[in-house]
Design a protein around this motif. Sequence first.
Motif, mmCIF file in Angstrom:
data_model
loop_
_atom_site.group_PDB
_atom_site.id
_atom_site.type_symbol
_atom_site.label_atom_id
_atom_site.label_comp_id
_atom_site.label_asym_id
_atom_site.label_seq_id
_atom_site.Cartn_x
_atom_site.Cartn_y
_atom_site.Cartn_z
ATOM 1 N N ALA A 25 12.334 -6.770 3.353
ATOM 2 C CA ALA A 25 12.825 -8.142 3.405
ATOM 3 C C ALA A 25 13.065 -8.569 4.850
ATOM 4 O O ALA A 25 12.682 -9.677 5.253
ATOM 5 C CB ALA A 25 14.113 -8.272 2.594
ATOM 6 N N ARG A 26 13.669 -7.693 5.644
ATOM 7 C CA ARG A 26 13.959 -8.000 7.045
ATOM 8 C C ARG A 26 12.664 -8.259 7.819
ATOM 9 O O ARG A 26 12.602 -9.140 8.675
ATOM 10 C CB ARG A 26 14.731 -6.855 7.690
ATOM 11 C CG ARG A 26 15.178 -7.148 9.107
ATOM 12 C CD ARG A 26 15.949 -6.002 9.747
ATOM 13 N NE ARG A 26 17.137 -5.657 8.986
ATOM 14 C CZ ARG A 26 17.398 -4.427 8.513
ATOM 15 N NH1 ARG A 26 16.571 -3.434 8.737
ATOM 16 N NH2 ARG A 26 18.496 -4.191 7.834
ATOM 17 N N LEU A 27 11.625 -7.487 7.509
ATOM 18 C CA LEU A 27 10.347 -7.617 8.206
ATOM 19 C C LEU A 27 9.434 -8.668 7.573
ATOM 20 O O LEU A 27 8.314 -8.883 8.037
ATOM 21 C CB LEU A 27 9.626 -6.258 8.208
ATOM 22 C CG LEU A 27 10.321 -5.158 9.000
ATOM 23 C CD1 LEU A 27 9.691 -3.810 8.693
ATOM 24 C CD2 LEU A 27 10.267 -5.468 10.488
ATOM 25 N N GLU A 28 9.919 -9.302 6.487
ATOM 26 C CA GLU A 28 9.127 -10.278 5.738
ATOM 27 C C GLU A 28 7.770 -9.689 5.357
ATOM 28 O O GLU A 28 6.716 -10.292 5.559
ATOM 29 C CB GLU A 28 8.972 -11.583 6.527
ATOM 30 C CG GLU A 28 10.300 -12.267 6.784
ATOM 31 C CD GLU A 28 10.174 -13.581 7.542
ATOM 32 O OE1 GLU A 28 9.044 -13.954 7.952
ATOM 33 O OE2 GLU A 28 11.202 -14.229 7.731
ATOM 34 N N MET A 29 7.836 -8.480 4.805
ATOM 35 C CA MET A 29 6.641 -7.728 4.426
ATOM 36 C C MET A 29 6.772 -7.366 2.949
ATOM 37 O O MET A 29 7.865 -7.014 2.491
ATOM 38 C CB MET A 29 6.599 -6.458 5.278
ATOM 39 C CG MET A 29 5.438 -5.561 5.083
ATOM 40 S SD MET A 29 5.564 -4.177 6.250
ATOM 41 C CE MET A 29 3.857 -3.899 6.594
ATOM 42 N N THR A 30 5.677 -7.452 2.221
ATOM 43 C CA THR A 30 5.759 -7.051 0.813
ATOM 44 C C THR A 30 5.911 -5.534 0.724
ATOM 45 O O THR A 30 5.470 -4.801 1.623
ATOM 46 C CB THR A 30 4.496 -7.465 0.021
ATOM 47 O OG1 THR A 30 3.376 -6.738 0.526
ATOM 48 C CG2 THR A 30 4.247 -8.967 0.097
ATOM 49 N N GLN A 31 6.516 -5.092 -0.341
ATOM 50 C CA GLN A 31 6.659 -3.656 -0.548
ATOM 51 C C GLN A 31 5.287 -3.010 -0.715
ATOM 52 O O GLN A 31 5.060 -1.891 -0.265
ATOM 53 C CB GLN A 31 7.549 -3.388 -1.761
ATOM 54 C CG GLN A 31 8.996 -3.764 -1.488
ATOM 55 C CD GLN A 31 9.912 -3.487 -2.643
ATOM 56 O OE1 GLN A 31 9.666 -2.595 -3.453
ATOM 57 N NE2 GLN A 31 10.991 -4.249 -2.737
ATOM 58 N N THR A 32 4.355 -3.727 -1.313
ATOM 59 C CA THR A 32 2.990 -3.203 -1.467
ATOM 60 C C THR A 32 2.361 -2.956 -0.101
ATOM 61 O O THR A 32 1.775 -1.893 0.143
ATOM 62 C CB THR A 32 2.131 -4.181 -2.292
ATOM 63 O OG1 THR A 32 2.693 -4.269 -3.610
ATOM 64 C CG2 THR A 32 0.685 -3.719 -2.372
ATOM 65 N N ALA A 33 2.482 -3.919 0.808
ATOM 66 C CA ALA A 33 1.910 -3.769 2.149
ATOM 67 C C ALA A 33 2.576 -2.621 2.899
ATOM 68 O O ALA A 33 1.905 -1.839 3.585
ATOM 69 C CB ALA A 33 2.045 -5.067 2.935
ATOM 70 N N ALA A 34 3.892 -2.499 2.771
ATOM 71 C CA ALA A 34 4.613 -1.425 3.444
ATOM 72 C C ALA A 34 4.219 -0.058 2.893
ATOM 73 O O ALA A 34 4.037 0.897 3.653
ATOM 74 C CB ALA A 34 6.124 -1.638 3.304
ATOM 75 N N LEU A 35 4.078 0.045 1.589
ATOM 76 C CA LEU A 35 3.657 1.306 0.982
ATOM 77 C C LEU A 35 2.246 1.676 1.405
ATOM 78 O O LEU A 35 1.958 2.837 1.712
ATOM 79 C CB LEU A 35 3.738 1.231 -0.543
ATOM 80 C CG LEU A 35 5.140 1.331 -1.124
ATOM 81 C CD1 LEU A 35 5.124 0.985 -2.609
ATOM 82 C CD2 LEU A 35 5.707 2.718 -0.914
#
Length: 57
Positions: A25-35
């Motif tokens: 959330a802090r990085l405004e990144m989806t969890q899918t993209a982060a994974l």
Amino acid sequence: MAEETREVRGRVPKDIKIAFEIACARLEMTQTAALEEAIRDWLQKKDSPAGGKSEGS
């Protein structure tokens, strides 16, 4: 044409899950993209000679 995807599942401790959700959330990144980034980094690390065992070990 969109890239074909598959679902990956796993279980992690509650504190890691919460920290992951907050970081995304802090990085405004989806969890899918982060994974996907984390898995790619892990695979690259495991593939490098300094990353541990080589194939066939």
